[in-house]
Design a protein around this motif. Structure first.
Motif, PDB file in Angstrom:
ATOM      1  N   THR A  23      -5.874 -32.983 -32.025  1.00 22.12           N
ATOM      2  CA  THR A  23      -5.387 -33.349 -33.359  1.00 22.12           C
ATOM      3  C   THR A  23      -4.244 -32.435 -33.775  1.00 22.12           C
ATOM      4  O   THR A  23      -4.097 -31.322 -33.258  1.00 22.12           O
ATOM      5  CB  THR A  23      -6.524 -33.248 -34.402  1.00 22.12           C
ATOM      6  OG1 THR A  23      -7.061 -31.903 -34.370  1.00 22.12           O
ATOM      7  CG2 THR A  23      -7.623 -34.240 -34.086  1.00 22.12           C
ATOM      8  N   GLU A  24      -3.443 -32.911 -34.693  1.00 21.30           N
ATOM      9  CA  GLU A  24      -2.303 -32.124 -35.151  1.00 21.30           C
ATOM     10  C   GLU A  24      -2.783 -30.831 -35.807  1.00 21.30           C
ATOM     11  O   GLU A  24      -3.743 -30.816 -36.565  1.00 21.30           O
ATOM     12  CB  GLU A  24      -1.467 -32.935 -36.142  1.00 21.30           C
ATOM     13  CG  GLU A  24      -0.770 -34.128 -35.506  1.00 21.30           C
ATOM     14  CD  GLU A  24       0.138 -34.831 -36.501  1.00 21.30           C
ATOM     15  OE1 GLU A  24       0.287 -34.311 -37.626  1.00 21.30           O
ATOM     16  OE2 GLU A  24       0.685 -35.888 -36.145  1.00 21.30           O
ATOM     17  N   GLU A  25      -2.068 -29.771 -35.504  1.00 19.00           N
ATOM     18  CA  GLU A  25      -2.477 -28.448 -35.990  1.00 19.00           C
ATOM     19  C   GLU A  25      -1.652 -28.068 -37.207  1.00 19.00           C
ATOM     20  O   GLU A  25      -0.423 -28.024 -37.146  1.00 19.00           O
ATOM     21  CB  GLU A  25      -2.270 -27.418 -34.876  1.00 19.00           C
ATOM     22  CG  GLU A  25      -2.773 -26.029 -35.214  1.00 19.00           C
ATOM     23  CD  GLU A  25      -2.644 -25.078 -34.042  1.00 19.00           C
ATOM     24  OE1 GLU A  25      -1.712 -24.259 -34.063  1.00 19.00           O
ATOM     25  OE2 GLU A  25      -3.449 -25.173 -33.107  1.00 19.00           O
ATOM     26  N   ASP A  26      -2.334 -27.819 -38.331  1.00 18.19           N
ATOM     27  CA  ASP A  26      -1.614 -27.340 -39.508  1.00 18.19           C
ATOM     28  C   ASP A  26      -1.692 -25.823 -39.556  1.00 18.19           C
ATOM     29  O   ASP A  26      -2.441 -25.189 -38.814  1.00 18.19           O
ATOM     30  CB  ASP A  26      -2.187 -27.958 -40.789  1.00 18.19           C
ATOM     31  CG  ASP A  26      -3.692 -27.726 -40.917  1.00 18.19           C
ATOM     32  OD1 ASP A  26      -4.146 -26.632 -40.538  1.00 18.19           O
ATOM     33  OD2 ASP A  26      -4.401 -28.639 -41.370  1.00 18.19           O
ATOM     34  N   GLU A  27      -0.916 -25.238 -40.417  1.00 15.52           N
ATOM     35  CA  GLU A  27      -0.828 -23.780 -40.465  1.00 15.52           C
ATOM     36  C   GLU A  27      -2.149 -23.144 -40.873  1.00 15.52           C
ATOM     37  O   GLU A  27      -2.522 -22.084 -40.385  1.00 15.52           O
ATOM     38  CB  GLU A  27       0.276 -23.386 -41.451  1.00 15.52           C
ATOM     39  CG  GLU A  27       0.520 -21.887 -41.521  1.00 15.52           C
ATOM     40  CD  GLU A  27       1.651 -21.540 -42.464  1.00 15.52           C
ATOM     41  OE1 GLU A  27       1.845 -20.343 -42.731  1.00 15.52           O
ATOM     42  OE2 GLU A  27       2.337 -22.468 -42.939  1.00 15.52           O
ATOM     43  N   GLU A  28      -2.893 -23.819 -41.757  1.00  8.94           N
ATOM     44  CA  GLU A  28      -4.137 -23.259 -42.261  1.00  8.94           C
ATOM     45  C   GLU A  28      -5.214 -23.192 -41.192  1.00  8.94           C
ATOM     46  O   GLU A  28      -6.076 -22.321 -41.214  1.00  8.94           O
ATOM     47  CB  GLU A  28      -4.619 -24.094 -43.450  1.00  8.94           C
ATOM     48  CG  GLU A  28      -5.824 -23.495 -44.157  1.00  8.94           C
ATOM     49  CD  GLU A  28      -5.564 -22.089 -44.672  1.00  8.94           C
ATOM     50  OE1 GLU A  28      -6.465 -21.250 -44.570  1.00  8.94           O
ATOM     51  OE2 GLU A  28      -4.437 -21.834 -45.149  1.00  8.94           O
ATOM     52  N   HIS A  29      -5.168 -24.139 -40.224  1.00 17.71           N
ATOM     53  CA  HIS A  29      -6.202 -24.192 -39.194  1.00 17.71           C
ATOM     54  C   HIS A  29      -5.681 -23.723 -37.834  1.00 17.71           C
ATOM     55  O   HIS A  29      -6.243 -24.069 -36.794  1.00 17.71           O
ATOM     56  CB  HIS A  29      -6.768 -25.609 -39.083  1.00 17.71           C
ATOM     57  CG  HIS A  29      -7.501 -26.045 -40.314  1.00 17.71           C
ATOM     58  ND1 HIS A  29      -6.885 -26.733 -41.336  1.00 17.71           N
ATOM     59  CD2 HIS A  29      -8.796 -25.870 -40.707  1.00 17.71           C
ATOM     60  CE1 HIS A  29      -7.767 -26.987 -42.291  1.00 17.71           C
ATOM     61  NE2 HIS A  29      -8.932 -26.466 -41.941  1.00 17.71           N
ATOM     62  N   ALA A  30      -4.599 -22.973 -37.840  1.00 13.68           N
ATOM     63  CA  ALA A  30      -4.083 -22.418 -36.586  1.00 13.68           C
ATOM     64  C   ALA A  30      -5.047 -21.352 -36.077  1.00 13.68           C
ATOM     65  O   ALA A  30      -5.525 -20.504 -36.840  1.00 13.68           O
ATOM     66  CB  ALA A  30      -2.697 -21.825 -36.814  1.00 13.68           C
ATOM     67  N   ALA A  31      -5.355 -21.402 -34.806  1.00 18.35           N
ATOM     68  CA  ALA A  31      -6.327 -20.473 -34.221  1.00 18.35           C
ATOM     69  C   ALA A  31      -5.738 -19.071 -34.111  1.00 18.35           C
ATOM     70  O   ALA A  31      -4.563 -18.895 -33.790  1.00 18.35           O
ATOM     71  CB  ALA A  31      -6.763 -20.978 -32.857  1.00 18.35           C
ATOM     72  N   LYS A 270     -10.691 -25.949 -35.981  1.00 18.10           N
ATOM     73  CA  LYS A 270     -10.226 -27.303 -36.276  1.00 18.10           C
ATOM     74  C   LYS A 270     -11.334 -28.245 -36.733  1.00 18.10           C
ATOM     75  O   LYS A 270     -11.055 -29.392 -37.090  1.00 18.10           O
ATOM     76  CB  LYS A 270      -9.552 -27.891 -35.034  1.00 18.10           C
ATOM     77  CG  LYS A 270      -8.222 -27.236 -34.696  1.00 18.10           C
ATOM     78  CD  LYS A 270      -7.515 -28.014 -33.602  1.00 18.10           C
ATOM     79  CE  LYS A 270      -6.124 -27.468 -33.358  1.00 18.10           C
ATOM     80  NZ  LYS A 270      -5.378 -28.272 -32.373  1.00 18.10           N
ATOM     81  N   ALA A 271     -12.588 -27.794 -36.679  1.00 17.60           N
ATOM     82  CA  ALA A 271     -13.706 -28.682 -37.008  1.00 17.60           C
ATOM     83  C   ALA A 271     -13.578 -29.218 -38.432  1.00 17.60           C
ATOM     84  O   ALA A 271     -13.225 -28.487 -39.359  1.00 17.60           O
ATOM     85  CB  ALA A 271     -15.023 -27.932 -36.835  1.00 17.60           C
ATOM     86  N   LYS A 272     -13.905 -30.499 -38.576  1.00 18.23           N
ATOM     87  CA  LYS A 272     -13.865 -31.138 -39.896  1.00 18.23           C
ATOM     88  C   LYS A 272     -15.254 -31.333 -40.483  1.00 18.23           C
ATOM     89  O   LYS A 272     -15.404 -31.574 -41.676  1.00 18.23           O
ATOM     90  CB  LYS A 272     -13.141 -32.481 -39.797  1.00 18.23           C
ATOM     91  CG  LYS A 272     -11.647 -32.365 -39.494  1.00 18.23           C
ATOM     92  CD  LYS A 272     -10.987 -33.732 -39.485  1.00 18.23           C
ATOM     93  CE  LYS A 272      -9.466 -33.606 -39.403  1.00 18.23           C
ATOM     94  NZ  LYS A 272      -9.004 -32.869 -38.241  1.00 18.23           N
ATOM     95  N   ASP A 273     -16.275 -31.301 -39.641  1.00 23.10           N
ATOM     96  CA  ASP A 273     -17.632 -31.473 -40.146  1.00 23.10           C
ATOM     97  C   ASP A 273     -18.618 -30.869 -39.155  1.00 23.10           C
ATOM     98  O   ASP A 273     -18.246 -30.278 -38.140  1.00 23.10           O
ATOM     99  CB  ASP A 273     -17.948 -32.961 -40.385  1.00 23.10           C
ATOM    100  CG  ASP A 273     -17.626 -33.816 -39.173  1.00 23.10           C
ATOM    101  OD1 ASP A 273     -17.768 -33.315 -38.033  1.00 23.10           O
ATOM    102  OD2 ASP A 273     -17.216 -34.983 -39.348  1.00 23.10           O
ATOM    103  N   ARG A 274     -19.902 -31.035 -39.457  1.00 21.72           N
ATOM    104  CA  ARG A 274     -20.975 -30.480 -38.629  1.00 21.72           C
ATOM    105  C   ARG A 274     -20.951 -31.040 -37.213  1.00 21.72           C
ATOM    106  O   ARG A 274     -21.192 -30.325 -36.239  1.00 21.72           O
ATOM    107  CB  ARG A 274     -22.320 -30.789 -39.293  1.00 21.72           C
ATOM    108  CG  ARG A 274     -23.520 -30.120 -38.639  1.00 21.72           C
ATOM    109  CD  ARG A 274     -24.823 -30.746 -39.137  1.00 21.72           C
ATOM    110  NE  ARG A 274     -24.867 -30.824 -40.590  1.00 21.72           N
ATOM    111  CZ  ARG A 274     -25.390 -29.879 -41.365  1.00 21.72           C
ATOM    112  NH1 ARG A 274     -25.895 -28.794 -40.822  1.00 21.72           N
ATOM    113  NH2 ARG A 274     -25.400 -30.029 -42.676  1.00 21.72           N
ATOM    114  N   SER A 275     -20.644 -32.329 -37.068  1.00 23.15           N
ATOM    115  CA  SER A 275     -20.670 -32.963 -35.744  1.00 23.15           C
ATOM    116  C   SER A 275     -19.631 -32.354 -34.809  1.00 23.15           C
ATOM    117  O   SER A 275     -19.842 -32.279 -33.598  1.00 23.15           O
ATOM    118  CB  SER A 275     -20.438 -34.469 -35.874  1.00 23.15           C
ATOM    119  OG  SER A 275     -19.154 -34.738 -36.424  1.00 23.15           O
ATOM    120  N   ASP A 276     -18.503 -31.906 -35.367  1.00 25.46           N
ATOM    121  CA  ASP A 276     -17.497 -31.255 -34.524  1.00 25.46           C
ATOM    122  C   ASP A 276     -18.027 -29.941 -33.959  1.00 25.46           C
ATOM    123  O   ASP A 276     -17.821 -29.614 -32.780  1.00 25.46           O
ATOM    124  CB  ASP A 276     -16.226 -30.997 -35.335  1.00 25.46           C
ATOM    125  CG  ASP A 276     -15.462 -32.277 -35.631  1.00 25.46           C
ATOM    126  OD1 ASP A 276     -15.854 -33.330 -35.098  1.00 25.46           O
ATOM    127  OD2 ASP A 276     -14.472 -32.221 -36.387  1.00 25.46           O
TER     128      ASP A 276
END
Length: 991
Positions: A23-31, A270-276
């Motif tokens: 998925t596209e990486e935004d600055e806030e979720h950059a590893a 990058k996880a969006k929810d528990r399933s990720d």
């Protein structure tokens, strides 16, 4: 909704993880790099307690030892499968809060209260849990502060005042509130790293476990929570009833360990929810290796490996229900880049070299201002003096002192200032010495002026080098593969080793040993110089006037008489044995100190400095020891003034002199051989230095290097100075001394090789000091020659370590079970490896035999013949085998075939992947160059085909074939396959 439906289409954890990472990486979720800390607490009977740090992870696990006084050695974490399943259960049943905004631990607890404490109906219990979370954290580093005040009394006291989001100063660095931190450990944490805090413990007032996984956005600097002042991104909380402390500890270790996993680490960001998160854990479980309980000891701590395999293959999408995409373990192929492509213009390659190196010229001097470069030029100054003295002495003996030794400084300074690859060190090499000896003998036999004929040959050679530069002949270097490189480099290394040992044996002739001594008659031993047979009256008068010294006895052709005399003078075994001690002592001490960086003693910085200055420290130690012992060993002789080596020659040499005029034209024939030798010697060394393994960033300049060598060759010829060309062993040693390694490596992790410190300063200072050596005679005269010979031996032996050829030679004596895990042994049959090695070994032996035989004049042709011998190996080995054993030879249409092959692989992968996803696809890979209206026509035709077949995805690659054939094939496949009922339309990739 669309995202959820897409996500559920992935039926395996691996595919799900690959989808998340894609998925596209935004600055806030950059590893970011993560530092993980495990803190534990135990509250019993209402006693006051605090969080205690029990383990930490930067890459490998470190535990606080049972005594609580120190950290354990880093080791590979070993987890029980049961604890991993319990962790998965915690994520399923616990609270997951992603991207919450908080500035202190109180706010984190407050935002999670509804979720975490909703099942706890007793207000008192809720307050006790909250109070436990806010207790002070005691870190292992606190003990080092002795009586210093604690940094933070408790998170409760400091939360309101100091727990704020981390601020950045103008330089972009953190400005933490910590007043005392472990600065040594901080150096190992990468810049920009964030923290992951794992909090586990047992509370006696709880009846059931409380679990929460929190991801903060943005990361927050929580004072006192982490032992180092870095912002916290993740918090994992596990609190449970009394009696299960070990179980909670193992779950906490599992959480911390999985956070250091490269793949789950990225999923957590990058996880969006528990399933990720569950998909990340399941993918981790898929990769876990289980060890049977009865076949190993779980209490053993596994040492961190020297190298860790890349995890990139876990990120690459595989084909569902089909073969996985192959991932090459190592890139094989050509070692050269665009700098070796022919331009088709006069001096085109030279112009590109200048343009490539000009932007880095100033930085080449700035980058040399470091302690490592100081160590490099101090070592290499001494190292370069050794071959200059050794080969210079041999050259002086071979040419009766007709060659000056000051050319090294002048040539080296010019080359360091203007060459394309300043990491190359110039010097007098063995092959050049062979050519000089042959030329001198020829001139002596035919009564020709050696220096005049040599000047003509040097000028012709310089002119031929200029022609090679103008015609981009250096592009032929692409035919010099590892096979040729290693055979030539091995020859030069062996010359270094042989010359060093030969010089030591020569000392045995100067300082002989009495092999027939009788210990009982030592008191009767004597040695005196008797007058020669049939002496003149003047000789007899001299003999009667004074005692004759050993050197005078030899000059006057006297005779040594006595039981303590040898053929060359009195026996002096102490000098010889002391020279041997200095020789081997220098070699072994240099080797030991160079490897000191990996020892277990002293801090890292001290070990690094000792390793960098290894040879220089060895030379200083040996010189002082020799001075204190006082044995009269042979010392370095340096000229004390600038003047020609012989009184019968000037600073400039007449190209004709007393030779016939036709020798100027005849010199072109040996100049051709000399040009081949100079070209091969220079460019093979340049190829070795510029190999991709060295990770050079500033580019190279084969054409510019050859131009500088040619220009200085002409200057040295006119001035009667030695010819200097790239010295393979010295250049390899120079590069090895400038290797850069990562400083912020995690505890237990081997430092990563980052590349080479590319600069011009070390070479420049080395040759400036060499020229100024005439003014340092007072200090240099104390350096014993055996010490320099030992440095000579060290350079030859150490340079062999990087040659794959010698690794393969050692395989002949190794049983299969003890052979190292080389990549070529995995893919090439052992008999083929031995055949390749034997061929290379045969070439090396032939080179050595020719070099030492009367046929040495053809030595340059034999070096060139290595390229053709390598080409013949194409008939004995497959290309795949040669890709592992050697670099592939270039072919006429290699680039086009390589591009076609890559496009075909991408096309096949895309077709299979699209087929698995149920997306109709048309894949067209045609061979064509399209421009202007032609391209518009083709794109229009393809768009019509897409509309006819209801195709959702179009993949086109345009490369090289006629338009007529291209369009006819499209029309053919359109009529055959493009029907309204088609589900998947596959036009073959090589249509």
């Amino acid at each position: 909704m669309n995202t959820e439906s897409t996500a559920t289409s992935h039926d395996t954890p691996s595919q799900r993880v690959q989808f998340i990472l894609g998925t596209e990486e935004d600055e806030e979720h950059a590893a970011h790099d993560l530092f993980t800390e495990l803190d534990e607490i135990c509250v019993k009977d209402g006693k006051d307690a605090e969080w205690k740090e029990t383990a930490r992870w930067l890459k490998f696990e470190e535990d606080v030892e049972d005594g609580g006084e120190r950290w354990s050695k880093p080791y590979v974490a070993t987890l029980s499968l049961h604890s991993l399943f319990e962790l998965r259960s915690c994520i399923i049943n616990g609270t997951v809060l992603l991207d919450i905004k908080a500035s202190c631990i109180e706010e984190i607890a407050g935002q999670s209260e509804i979720n975490v404490y909703s099942t706890l109906h007793v207000y008192l219990v809720r307050m006790k849990v909250r109070e436990a979370l806010l207790k002070r954290h005691h870190h292992q580093s606190d003990k080092k502060r002795n009586n210093l005040l604690p940094m933070v009394k408790s998170l409760t006291d400091s939360g309101r005042r100091q727990s704020e989001p981390h601020h950045m100063d103008k330089a972009g660095e953190l400005t933490p509130h910590f007043t005392c931190v472990d600065t040594h450990f901080m150096k190992k944490i990468p810049t920009g790293a964030e923290a992951s805090n794992v909090l586990v413990g047992e509370l006696d007032f709880l009846e059931r476990s409380i679990v929460a996984f929190v991801r903060l956005s943005p990361a927050v600097l929580l004072t006192g929570l982490t032992e180092v002042p870095i912002p916290t991104r993740f918090v994992f909380i596990l609190l449970g009833p009394d009696g299960k402390a070990q179980q909670y500890h193992e779950i906490g270790r599992s959480m911390a360990t999985i956070m250091t996993d490269e793949i789950f680490h990225d999923v957590a960001y990058k996880a969006k929810d528990r399933s990720d998160l569950l998909a990340g854990i399941d993918e981790f479980l898929d990769q876990v290796t289980v060890l049977p309980p009865g076949e190993w000891d779980p209490s053993i701590r596994i040492e961190p490996p020297k190298s860790v395999p890349s995890q990139e293959k876990r990120k690459i999408p595989g084909v569902p229900n089909g073969p996985a995409v192959p991932v090459e373990e190592e890139q094989h192929g050509e070692h050269h880049g665009p700098e070796l492509e022919r331009t088709g213009r006069l001096f085109g390659g030279l112009i590109l070299d200048v343009k490539r190196k000009a932007p880095f010229y100033l930085s080449d001097f700035k980058d040399g201002l470091s302690l490592q470069c100081v160590a490099s030029f101090l070592f290499l100054y001494c190292a370069c003096m050794s071959p200059v003295i050794t080969f210079g002495g041999l050259l002086g003996e071979a040419t009766e002192g007709r060659i000056s030794l000051l050319g090294a400084s002048m040539t080296g300074v010019a080359y360091s200032l203007f060459a394309g690859q300043p990491l190359t060190i110039l010097g007098s090499t063995g092959p050049v010495l062979v050519f000089e000896k042959i030329l001198f003998k020829f001139c002596k036999d035919y009564d020709l002026s050696y220096l005049s004929l040599r000047t003509c040959i040097g000028l012709w050679t310089a002119f031929l080098c200029l022609i090679l530069v103008a015609t981009d002949a250096s592009s032929l270097v692409c035919y010099i593969t590892r096979f040729t490189e290693e055979a030539f480099a091995a020859l030069i290394c062996l010359i270094f080793i042989y010359e060093a040992l030969e010089k030591l044996f020569h000392l045995g002739e100067l300082y002989p040993i009495n092999r027939h001594a009788d210990l009982d008659k030592l008191t009767l031993a004597y040695c005196r110089c008797a007058e020669p047979d049939n002496p003149s009256y003047k000789t007899l008068e001299l003999w009667n006037q004074r005692n004759i010294t050993s050197s005078e006895c030899l000059d006057l052709q006297g005779q040594f008489i006595g039981s303590a005399c040898g053929h060359h003078g009195p026996y002096t075994p102490d000098v010889l044995f002391w020279s041997a001690i200095l020789f081997f002592g220098t070699f072994f001490l240099s080797t030991f100190l160079k490897q000191f960086k990996t020892s277990k003693y002293f801090p890292t910085r001290v070990r690094s400095v000792i390793s960098d200055f290894a040879v220089f420290l060895t030379i200083v130690f040996m010189v002082l020891t020799d001075y204190l012992i006082g044995v009269p060993s042979q010392k370095l002789q340096v000229p004390s003034n600038f003047k020609p080596t012989r009184d019968d020659r000037g600073w400039l040499i007449n190209p004709i002199g007393r030779n016939p005029w036709w020798t100027v034209l005849a010199a072109l024939i040996p100049a051709l051989l000399c040009t081949i030798l100079i070209f091969m010697d220079q460019q093979i060394t340049a190829v070795i230095i510029n190999r991709k393994e060295h990770k050079l960033l500033k580019g190279c300049g084969y054409h510019l290097d050859l131009l500088m060598v040619g220009v200085m060759l002409a200057v040295c010829s006119i001035m009667g100075l030695p010819w200097f060309v790239a010295a393979t062993v010295l250049s390899i040693t120079h590069v090895n001394s400038l290797k850069l390694e990562s400083e912020s490596s995690a505890p237990g992790e081997q430092p990563r090789f980052l590349g080479i410190k590319e600069q011009r300063l070390t070479g420049l200072v080395i040759f400036l000091l060499m020229g100024l050596s005439v003014f340092m005679t007072g200090a240099l005269q104390f350096i014993p020659m055996p010490v320099l010979y030992g440095v000579f031996l060290y350079m030859g032996v150490s340079s062999l370590k990087g040659i794959q050829f010698f690794d393969r030679v050692k395989l002949f004596g190794m049983p299969a079970k003890h052979q190292p895990d080389f990549i070529y042994l995995r893919h090439v049959p052992l008999r083929k490896v031995h055949l390749f090695t034997l061929t290379q070994l045969t070439c090396l032996v032939l080179l050595w035999v020719i070099k030492t035989s009367p046929a040495a004049i053809v030595f340059p042709m034999m070096v060139l013949a290595l390229v053709f011998i390598r080409k013949l190996l194409d008939f004995c080995f497959s290309k795949r085998e040669l890709s592992y054993l050697d670099d592939l030879m270039p072919e006429n249409k290699k680039k086009k075939l390589d591009d076609d092959s890559k496009n075909a692989e991408v096309c096949d992968l895309y077709a299979e992947f699209s087929k698995a996803k149920g997306i109709p696809t048309i894949n067209v890979v045609a061979s064509m160059q399209v421009k202007g209206l032609t391209r518009i026509l083709v794109e229009t035709l393809l768009s019509i085909l897409c509309n006819m077949c209801n195709v959702h995805s179009l993949y086109m690659v345009f490369m090289g074939r006629k338009l007529q054939s291209y369009i006819s094939k499209i029309i053919l496949y359109t009529t055959q396959y493009c029907t309204p009922q088609c589900n998947v339309l596959n036009i073959p990739c090589h249509a």
